[in-house]
Design a protein around this motif. Sequence first.
Motif, mmCIF file in Angstrom:
data_model
loop_
_atom_site.group_PDB
_atom_site.id
_atom_site.type_symbol
_atom_site.label_atom_id
_atom_site.label_comp_id
_atom_site.label_asym_id
_atom_site.label_seq_id
_atom_site.Cartn_x
_atom_site.Cartn_y
_atom_site.Cartn_z
ATOM 1 N N LEU A 1 4.665 6.441 -2.511
ATOM 2 C CA LEU A 1 3.394 6.223 -3.201
ATOM 3 C C LEU A 1 2.537 5.301 -2.338
ATOM 4 O O LEU A 1 2.987 4.214 -1.955
ATOM 5 N N THR A 2 1.341 5.752 -2.020
ATOM 6 C CA THR A 2 0.416 4.877 -1.297
ATOM 7 C C THR A 2 -0.563 4.312 -2.310
ATOM 8 O O THR A 2 -1.112 5.051 -3.120
ATOM 9 N N THR A 3 -0.748 2.995 -2.274
ATOM 10 C CA THR A 3 -1.667 2.382 -3.236
ATOM 11 C C THR A 3 -2.687 1.529 -2.504
ATOM 12 O O THR A 3 -2.416 1.022 -1.408
ATOM 13 N N GLU A 4 -3.860 1.417 -3.104
ATOM 14 C CA GLU A 4 -4.841 0.430 -2.637
ATOM 15 C C GLU A 4 -5.074 -0.478 -3.818
ATOM 16 O O GLU A 4 -5.591 -0.024 -4.846
ATOM 17 N N GLY A 5 -4.679 -1.719 -3.691
ATOM 18 C CA GLY A 5 -4.705 -2.598 -4.859
ATOM 19 C C GLY A 5 -3.808 -1.986 -5.921
ATOM 20 O O GLY A 5 -2.647 -1.684 -5.667
ATOM 21 N N ARG A 6 -4.366 -1.737 -7.098
ATOM 22 C CA ARG A 6 -3.546 -1.174 -8.175
ATOM 23 C C ARG A 6 -3.789 0.322 -8.340
ATOM 24 O O ARG A 6 -3.360 0.915 -9.321
ATOM 25 N N ALA B 1 7.131 13.721 7.204
ATOM 26 C CA ALA B 1 7.853 12.577 6.650
ATOM 27 C C ALA B 1 7.434 11.270 7.322
ATOM 28 O O ALA B 1 7.547 10.195 6.744
ATOM 29 N N ASP B 2 6.948 11.391 8.560
ATOM 30 C CA ASP B 2 6.567 10.176 9.289
ATOM 31 C C ASP B 2 5.124 9.753 9.023
ATOM 32 O O ASP B 2 4.660 8.750 9.578
ATOM 33 N N ALA B 3 4.418 10.519 8.169
ATOM 34 C CA ALA B 3 2.988 10.240 7.999
ATOM 35 C C ALA B 3 2.745 8.807 7.516
ATOM 36 O O ALA B 3 1.842 8.120 7.998
ATOM 37 N N VAL B 4 3.585 8.357 6.580
ATOM 38 C CA VAL B 4 3.373 7.014 6.027
ATOM 39 C C VAL B 4 3.653 5.969 7.104
ATOM 40 O O VAL B 4 2.906 5.003 7.275
ATOM 41 N N LEU B 5 4.717 6.201 7.859
ATOM 42 C CA LEU B 5 5.051 5.272 8.945
ATOM 43 C C LEU B 5 3.918 5.227 9.971
ATOM 44 O O LEU B 5 3.456 4.159 10.366
ATOM 45 N N LEU B 6 3.469 6.392 10.398
ATOM 46 C CA LEU B 6 2.445 6.426 11.447
ATOM 47 C C LEU B 6 1.149 5.778 10.953
ATOM 48 O O LEU B 6 0.462 5.092 11.714
ATOM 49 N N ALA B 7 0.832 5.973 9.680
ATOM 50 C CA ALA B 7 -0.373 5.344 9.145
ATOM 51 C C ALA B 7 -0.232 3.823 9.214
ATOM 52 O O ALA B 7 -1.172 3.107 9.582
ATOM 53 N N ALA B 8 0.969 3.319 8.895
ATOM 54 C CA ALA B 8 1.194 1.861 8.941
ATOM 55 C C ALA B 8 1.069 1.360 10.379
ATOM 56 O O ALA B 8 0.470 0.312 10.638
ATOM 57 N N HIS C 1 2.949 -8.095 8.556
ATOM 58 C CA HIS C 1 3.143 -7.633 7.182
ATOM 59 C C HIS C 1 4.569 -7.117 7.013
ATOM 60 O O HIS C 1 5.225 -6.752 7.974
ATOM 61 N N ASP C 2 4.987 -7.045 5.740
ATOM 62 C CA ASP C 2 6.320 -6.512 5.515
ATOM 63 C C ASP C 2 6.322 -4.997 5.725
ATOM 64 O O ASP C 2 5.264 -4.367 5.761
ATOM 65 N N ILE C 3 7.516 -4.431 5.878
ATOM 66 C CA ILE C 3 7.637 -2.992 6.149
ATOM 67 C C ILE C 3 8.519 -2.316 5.094
ATOM 68 O O ILE C 3 9.143 -1.295 5.365
ATOM 69 N N VAL C 4 8.547 -2.878 3.879
ATOM 70 C CA VAL C 4 9.485 -2.336 2.881
ATOM 71 C C VAL C 4 9.268 -0.854 2.599
ATOM 72 O O VAL C 4 10.185 -0.161 2.172
ATOM 73 N N GLN C 5 8.049 -0.378 2.834
ATOM 74 C CA GLN C 5 7.786 1.039 2.547
ATOM 75 C C GLN C 5 8.363 1.957 3.600
ATOM 76 O O GLN C 5 8.577 3.138 3.337
ATOM 77 N N THR C 6 8.557 1.426 4.808
ATOM 78 C CA THR C 6 8.831 2.332 5.924
ATOM 79 C C THR C 6 10.007 1.902 6.798
ATOM 80 O O THR C 6 10.093 2.311 7.956
ATOM 81 N N ILE C 7 10.907 1.103 6.243
ATOM 82 C CA ILE C 7 12.092 0.687 7.023
ATOM 83 C C ILE C 7 12.817 1.943 7.520
ATOM 84 O O ILE C 7 13.063 2.871 6.741
ATOM 85 N N GLN C 8 13.155 1.954 8.793
ATOM 86 C CA GLN C 8 13.842 3.109 9.371
ATOM 87 C C GLN C 8 15.362 2.917 9.283
ATOM 88 O O GLN C 8 15.849 1.785 9.174
ATOM 89 N N ALA C 9 16.075 4.043 9.367
ATOM 90 C CA ALA C 9 17.526 3.988 9.128
ATOM 91 C C ALA C 9 18.220 2.989 10.049
ATOM 92 O O ALA C 9 19.055 2.190 9.596
#
Length: 751
Positions: free
Chosen positions: A128-133, A158-165, A175-183
């Motif tokens: 889930l990508t969020t901006e604010g709430r 599958a890498d779209a979220v990672l690449l966007a970050a 910033h933290d990377i909790v959304q995109t931690i790699q294996a």
Amino acid sequence: MSNEELRHEQEFIDLLYARLAEMRTGAAATVTEALPREGNNAQARLERDVLVAEQSGLLAAFDAGEHGLCFGRLLFRDGRDHHIGRIGIRRDDAERTPLVIDWRADVARPFYLATGHTPMGLRRRRHLTTEGRRVTALHDEILDLADAVRTGHEGSDADAVLLAALDAARTGRMHDIVQTIQAEQDAIIRAPHDGILVVEGGPGTGKTVVALHRAAYLLYAHREQLARRAVLIVGPNPAFLGYIGEVLPSLGETGVLLATPAELFPGVTATGTETAEAAEIKGRAAMADALAHFVQDRQTLPDPAIVIDHDDGELRLDADLARAARRHARAADLPHNLARPHFAFHVIDALTAQLTERLGADPYGGPNLLGPDDIAQLGKAIALSPDVHGAIEELWPALTPQQLVADYLAEPVHLPDADADAIRRTAGGWTPADIPLLDEAAELLGEDDAAARAAAEARRQEQIAYAQGVLDLSYGSRTQEFEDRDDEESEVLAARDLMDAERLADRQEEADHRTAAERAAADRTWAFGHIIVDEAQELSEMAWRLLMRRCPMRSMTLVGDPTQTAEPGGCGTWESILAPYAGDRWHHVRLGVNYRTPTEIMELAARVPRSADPAFAPPRSIRSTGVRPWARRTDDLAGAVAEAVAHEASEAGRLAVIAPHSHCAALSAALPDASAGAAPDLTSPVVVIDPRQAKGLEFDTVLVVEPAEFGASDLYVALTRATQRLGVLHTEPLPAALSELSEPGTGASDR
Ligand SMILES: Nc1ncnc2c1ncn2[C@@H]1O[C@H](COP(=O)(O)OP(=O)(O)OP(=O)(O)O)[C@@H](O)[C@H]1O
């Protein structure tokens, strides 16, 4: 279909924030109500302390949950359906149903590890990508090919979220990377906390960010133990600590002390500077021996004998007497200050015997005429004599670490002459390389803190009795647990379930006074529950001795990249660093993917180490931008840099000018809006820094100035700081490794 999914998720997120607000209001109200309860009523004070201790910790975590509260969802084949978030939150129902699961819980693991090949029971994984709430996008991955349900959000890479970050403009704060931690990173984050783990990897492989998430994970998985003992994170300089300082609070964790190696001797601020040669010599393990010998040198023999004019007759403290006392004191095998009473007692006994022999001598050759009471009386008078004390102080002085090291540096001994000349201090304050020497000195001298320890123990016993009262009271007022520590099995817990009176006494001490991290910062002998060392390759042998003393359990994560070693004192291989402390009982893992530097820049930067080591293999960049690094030769460095900054500043994000230290002042004068100096503000759009300051940092655009004046490792560090664009400005010819760079917009070589 797809909008409906989005709407559902939005409703869920709204519910979540409403619940968070409820919990926050509840906790804040509890604290506000409780705090005014003071006065002499002991029971009210007990109740207040229970509530405040329980609720304040929750508030910090709730604040952390405000941004990106929920970022994932796991749908299992067996029908389980979990949202994953920054902190765990439960409903306010009788079952305390989990609403969102903490990313650190075991049940969240498939979010990071499941693949089509090993789906770990998953049917579908959603980002889930969020901006604010507001939910702005969903990315669904189908992990069960038999699953025929379609939401309209499948199919994206599958890498779209990672690449966007990775592509996002930088802010000057990690910033933290909790959304995109790699294996490969997840395995390190969750590795067992006992023992020493070495994490090695090239620039941008996520060593720092992974180490920080590991701290958050360990504090979650071993909360009781680590919150009491605190976690220490050591980083190379204050700007770096500022850069990483928001990651753990954003994950709801505050029980961590961040410090540079120069800040690890409480009470001393090391602001002095010295030559690299002096720092390197001071960092050698041989300094420990030199200081130990120097302490022994302070245990002297009188020459000529000291003669003390005592009320009952002359006392003679000669070399033989002092030598016997010294032998006796050294045999105690204690640090210098702690062995001092042994020396003193022996001297006093010997002087008493001397006087007894003289005063009680039987003129007819019979036994001594003085009785035990007379002798005790004589001994007492000698023990109270200021002159005797003066003599003892002269022969075995009480020393402070500061005094010892200052004396040593004024005239260094037990070293080759050239080394002594290099470190001799004629003026100036403490330097970072002095900190491990002070710590070594403190160990050699020992701290005679028996009285302080007895007082502390008495205080602690009082607190344990007090805490027992707190526990009895808290049993009647159970509160909720916000997190999903044991996932589905977790129950409602109260203070009584979580800890015994002794532990609560420790907690109370924290609540009443300072946090464990604050107490640790002020206590040289504090034993941390876990230590993370970033840029570990830079630490000297002496600095390692200091750090190992701070972690007797040897629960450590060491992070570094030997190719980026800048300090001449940085000690070689992990084997040589760790052998004295852990033998071969340590683990080594390697990170191989560069998440920061695009291929175009990494290929160039890799030529620097490759010119010394043709087999050098850089980490593999995960993305390329199509933007080629460039170089421009100029006669007016400051003018060309100002022009390039003006040109590049139109791009989003942060820009760093990385120049040899000697150029920084002139360049920052030419860039009045840039932040520069010893403590640059990294959130400013443009900074001017030297390569040492650049360590561990990253910027959207980097301009490297006069690379011919950089050492190889400094140049490698400087070239690998950019996430998007790299330019080089120079008056002198380029180093060979950069010789193929061309002017921006041309294909021609610049040389
Ligand atoms: N899994 C990930 N998801 C998103 N971003 C990531 C991930 N892993 C690393 N990054 C990002 O990559 C960048 C580099 O990470 P980090 O600074 O931890 O690397 P490093 O190995 O310590 O680098 P260096 O040795 O050059 O200092 C950071 O912006 C970090 O947030």
